[in-house]
Design a protein around this motif. Structure first.
Motif, mmCIF file in Angstrom:
data_model
loop_
_atom_site.group_PDB
_atom_site.id
_atom_site.type_symbol
_atom_site.label_atom_id
_atom_site.label_comp_id
_atom_site.label_asym_id
_atom_site.label_seq_id
_atom_site.Cartn_x
_atom_site.Cartn_y
_atom_site.Cartn_z
ATOM 1 N N ALA A 1 -4.562 2.823 0.632
ATOM 2 C CA ALA A 1 -3.396 3.049 0.276
ATOM 3 C C ALA A 1 -2.707 4.522 0.832
ATOM 4 O O ALA A 1 -2.408 4.153 1.568
ATOM 5 N N THR A 2 -3.286 5.420 0.522
ATOM 6 C CA THR A 2 -3.057 6.498 0.156
ATOM 7 C C THR A 2 -3.170 7.299 2.043
ATOM 8 O O THR A 2 -2.202 7.347 3.123
ATOM 9 N N ASP A 3 -4.179 6.715 2.819
ATOM 10 C CA ASP A 3 -4.389 7.150 3.694
ATOM 11 C C ASP A 3 -3.550 6.168 5.466
ATOM 12 O O ASP A 3 -3.590 6.713 5.607
ATOM 13 N N ILE A 4 -3.200 5.084 4.982
ATOM 14 C CA ILE A 4 -2.207 4.398 5.449
ATOM 15 C C ILE A 4 -0.685 5.341 5.326
ATOM 16 O O ILE A 4 0.118 4.963 6.438
ATOM 17 N N VAL A 5 -0.438 5.071 4.323
ATOM 18 C CA VAL A 5 1.059 5.768 3.692
ATOM 19 C C VAL A 5 1.194 7.302 5.223
ATOM 20 O O VAL A 5 2.006 7.338 5.693
ATOM 21 N N LYS A 6 -0.134 7.597 4.906
ATOM 22 C CA LYS A 6 -0.669 9.029 5.599
ATOM 23 C C LYS A 6 -0.627 9.119 7.167
ATOM 24 O O LYS A 6 0.538 9.376 7.917
ATOM 25 N N LYS B 1 -17.901 -3.545 9.176
ATOM 26 C CA LYS B 1 -18.261 -2.184 8.579
ATOM 27 C C LYS B 1 -17.977 -1.364 8.018
ATOM 28 O O LYS B 1 -18.657 -0.895 7.285
ATOM 29 N N SER B 2 -16.592 -1.321 7.503
ATOM 30 C CA SER B 2 -15.861 -0.760 6.938
ATOM 31 C C SER B 2 -14.721 -1.254 6.764
ATOM 32 O O SER B 2 -13.565 -1.300 7.556
ATOM 33 N N SER B 3 -14.511 -1.576 5.327
ATOM 34 C CA SER B 3 -13.402 -2.525 4.815
ATOM 35 C C SER B 3 -12.231 -1.198 4.879
ATOM 36 O O SER B 3 -10.859 -1.848 4.406
ATOM 37 N N LEU B 4 -12.222 0.031 4.513
ATOM 38 C CA LEU B 4 -10.907 1.056 4.806
ATOM 39 C C LEU B 4 -10.819 1.213 5.124
ATOM 40 O O LEU B 4 -9.693 2.468 5.507
#
Lengths: 457, 131
Positions: free
Chosen positions: A274-279, A404-407
């Protein structure tokens, strides 16, 4: 948006003495042209036709026009623009002098016999470009007055008449003079009316555009400020929640039930996402990178090496080898180091995350004649042809990537696309499923002016 | 040897609580303030061994202003300061950690979200070894 298309009240005419001065420089050039044209016409007509022109007085008028113009140019160079009212008064005086000289030329070249009498209309059009309604009619009436005075003066013998066509009698033909004057008055007044109307309409449109553009830019800025605030406000609680989870896990240590630890780890990872998405959203909505950071020389190999080094730890976990391939010497372009760093960071991070274990990731820097090319290549899962155009869409993640990567955030490539565009470059993706992906970014030697400085972030 | 004290100045009370729990497990005493003004007063009054200071509280740069004030106050001029900053913050306040750190009167930055282990490491590193 192109900077020269950003409308300011300054750009609107009749507002500042400086913008008026700017127009006048153009009129000065026109006046040089007029003087030159008159001299050429006298020379050509004198040698080619048999029209008996009074050469010396005509050259004197051309000289006077040139001398006056020189005076204007020198004045504009030396003295700063004064108050707008003073400037306009000076311009009106200049135009009146032009009209007097034009009348003099007309008188010297046959008066009513000269078909060039409609050169006066040109002055009315110029007046319309410079002034508002009243002044346009003032110029038109001045032209009418001067012309009428010259024609009637010649007719009644108060002024000398220079015959163009031998012993022409046109100047004694009252009906011809009447018709000429009527047509002249009509053309001048209707011309002034039409020009004034068109210009009034144009100015109204321009004023409207200036106002609308101002509103839009303010709304854009308000939106971006709001977004900035929102991203900060969202990041803070997410960050605190992550710290709280990590602290709780730490406090329990080995005593924590493995199932509970797994749940908390999952929660923590999702919060990180979530932090990554906001950034990333903040990056995606940030425009005008070049306005915040003017282009500067960037050594591409050095930048690529730094970016690759940042990803080495992540790559090492799956035994990947990262390599930067660059020619000897420096490949340097003028661009935004921060934006290009973000572009390469996203591309290398993608390559590492979707690479096969132990596979290589290669960043190749190539100088081009008018810029540079950077390729980021992996031997990973690849992207199916039908997905290749969609990976630049916000939040789109291929099924294979999700597996491969859920994030991921689904914003990495849209950010790359956006930033490359802002830097005046192009990005191309080539991929074969199961074999790997190559993303090619081409950037110009320097960003074209006007690109990337739009927006108000 | 008296109990060592860490002052936390941050307006996020949950984060303050997390830091308190983490540091108290390390046998440190934690006092806290939720704004720069109160934090500065507490620092002068209690003279903690170390200060954790949030960059953004009421205003974008309140933390930095507090840091400067702490440095110019003789009682706290030598106290180590660790600043808590959010990574990649795009707040309009131009601040580049790498470039600006040298000009700022603080010893270290720790980026949010705060990892308790990292926090303990940093605090241990910057706590004065003798009283």
């Amino acid at each position: 948006m192109r900077p020269d298309l950003i409308l300011t009240p300054e750009a609107s005419l009749f507002v500042s003495a400086t913008s008026l001065r700017h127009r006048l420089e153009w009129f000065n050039r026109l006046r040089w042209g007029a003087a030159g044209l008159l001299v050429t016409a006298v020379a050509v007509l004198g040698s080619v036709t048999r029209i008996p022109l009074p050469v010396a007085p005509l050259l004197a008028v051309a000289g006077a026009l040139a001398l006056m113009n020189l005076g204007y140019v020198v004045r504009n160079r030396i003295f700063p623009a004064r108050a707008i009212r003073t400037e306009i008064r000076i311009v009106k005086l200049e135009m009146a002098c032009d009209l007097v000289l034009l009348t003099l030329v007309l008188n010297l070249t046959g008066g009513v016999e000269n078909p060039f009498l409609y050169v006066y209309v040109l002055h009315v059009v110029i007046a319309a470009l410079l002034f508002k309604g009243r002044e346009i009619f003032l110029i038109a009436w001045l032209a009418i007055g001067l012309f009428t005075a010259a024609i009637t003066g010649e007719h009644f013998g108060w002024l000398p008449h220079h015959h163009l066509l031998g012993a022409s009698t046109l100047t004694h033909e009252l009906r011809y003079i009447g018709a000429t004057l009527a047509s002249f008055w009509f053309v001048m007044l209707s011309g002034a009316f039409v020009s004034a109307s068109i210009m009034r309409h144009n100015r109204a449109i321009k004023d409207e555009l200036v106002a609308r553009q101002g509103e839009l830019m303010a709304a854009d800025k308000a939106m971006i400020d709001f977004f900035r605030f929102v991203t900060h406000e969202i990041k803070s609680p997410i960050g605190t929640a992550r710290s709280a989870i990590e602290t709780a896990v730490d406090m329990q240590g080995e005593a924590l039930d493995p199932g509970a630890r797994d749940m908390l780890d999952r929660a923590s990872r999702r919060l990180e996402q979530a932090t990554d998405i906001v950034k990333d959203l903040a990056d995606l909505t940030r425009t005008g990178v070049l306005r915040h950071e003017p282009p500067q020389p960037v050594d591409l190999a050095a930048l690529a090496t730094r970016i690759v080094d940042e990803q080495r730890e992540l790559a090492a976990a799956t035994g990947q080898q990262l390599e930067v391939v660059a020619p000897a010497g420096h490949v340097t372009i003028s661009t935004s180091a921060a934006a290009l760093g973000k572009i390469l960071g996203n591309l290398v991070n993608n390559a590492v995350r979707y690479n096969r274990d132990g596979g290589p990731v290669t960043v190749t820097v190539t100088p081009l004649r008018d810029g540079a090319r950077i390729e980021v290549m992996d031997e990973g899962i690849g992207i199916a042809p039908e997905d290749q155009a969609r990976v630049f869409d916000e939040f789109y993640r291929t099924a294979a990537a999700q597996k491969k990567s859920s994030l991921g955030t689904g914003l990495g490539l849209p950010i790359v696309h956006r930033l490359v565009h802002e830097l005046g470059g192009a990005v191309v993706l080539a991929s074969v499923v199961g074999q790997g992906t190559k993303v090619t970014v081409e950037l110009p030697m320097a960003p074209p002016s006007g690109i990337g400085d739009g927006g108000t972030a | 040897m008296r109990e060592r004290t860490v002052l936390v100045i941050d307006d996020d009370i949950d984060l303050v609580e997390i830091i308190r729990v983490t540091l108290e497990r390390e046998k440190l005493r934690v006092i806290d303030a939720q704004n720069g003004e109160r934090g500065f007063a507490l620092a002068v009054e209690q003279q903690p061994d170390l200060i954790l200071l949030d960059v953004m509280m009421g205003t974008l740069d309140e933390g930095f202003q507090v840091a400067y004030r702490l440095r110019s106050e003789p009682l706290t001029a030598e106290t180590p300061i660790i600043m808590l900053s959010a990574v990649g913050e795009r707040t309009g306040f131009a601040f580049d950690k790498d470039k600006d750190a040298n000009f700022l009167p603080v010893n270290e930055f720790i980026e949010k979200p705060i990892s308790p282990r990292k926090l303990v490491d940093l605090v241990r590193r910057h706590l004065p070894t003798t009283n």
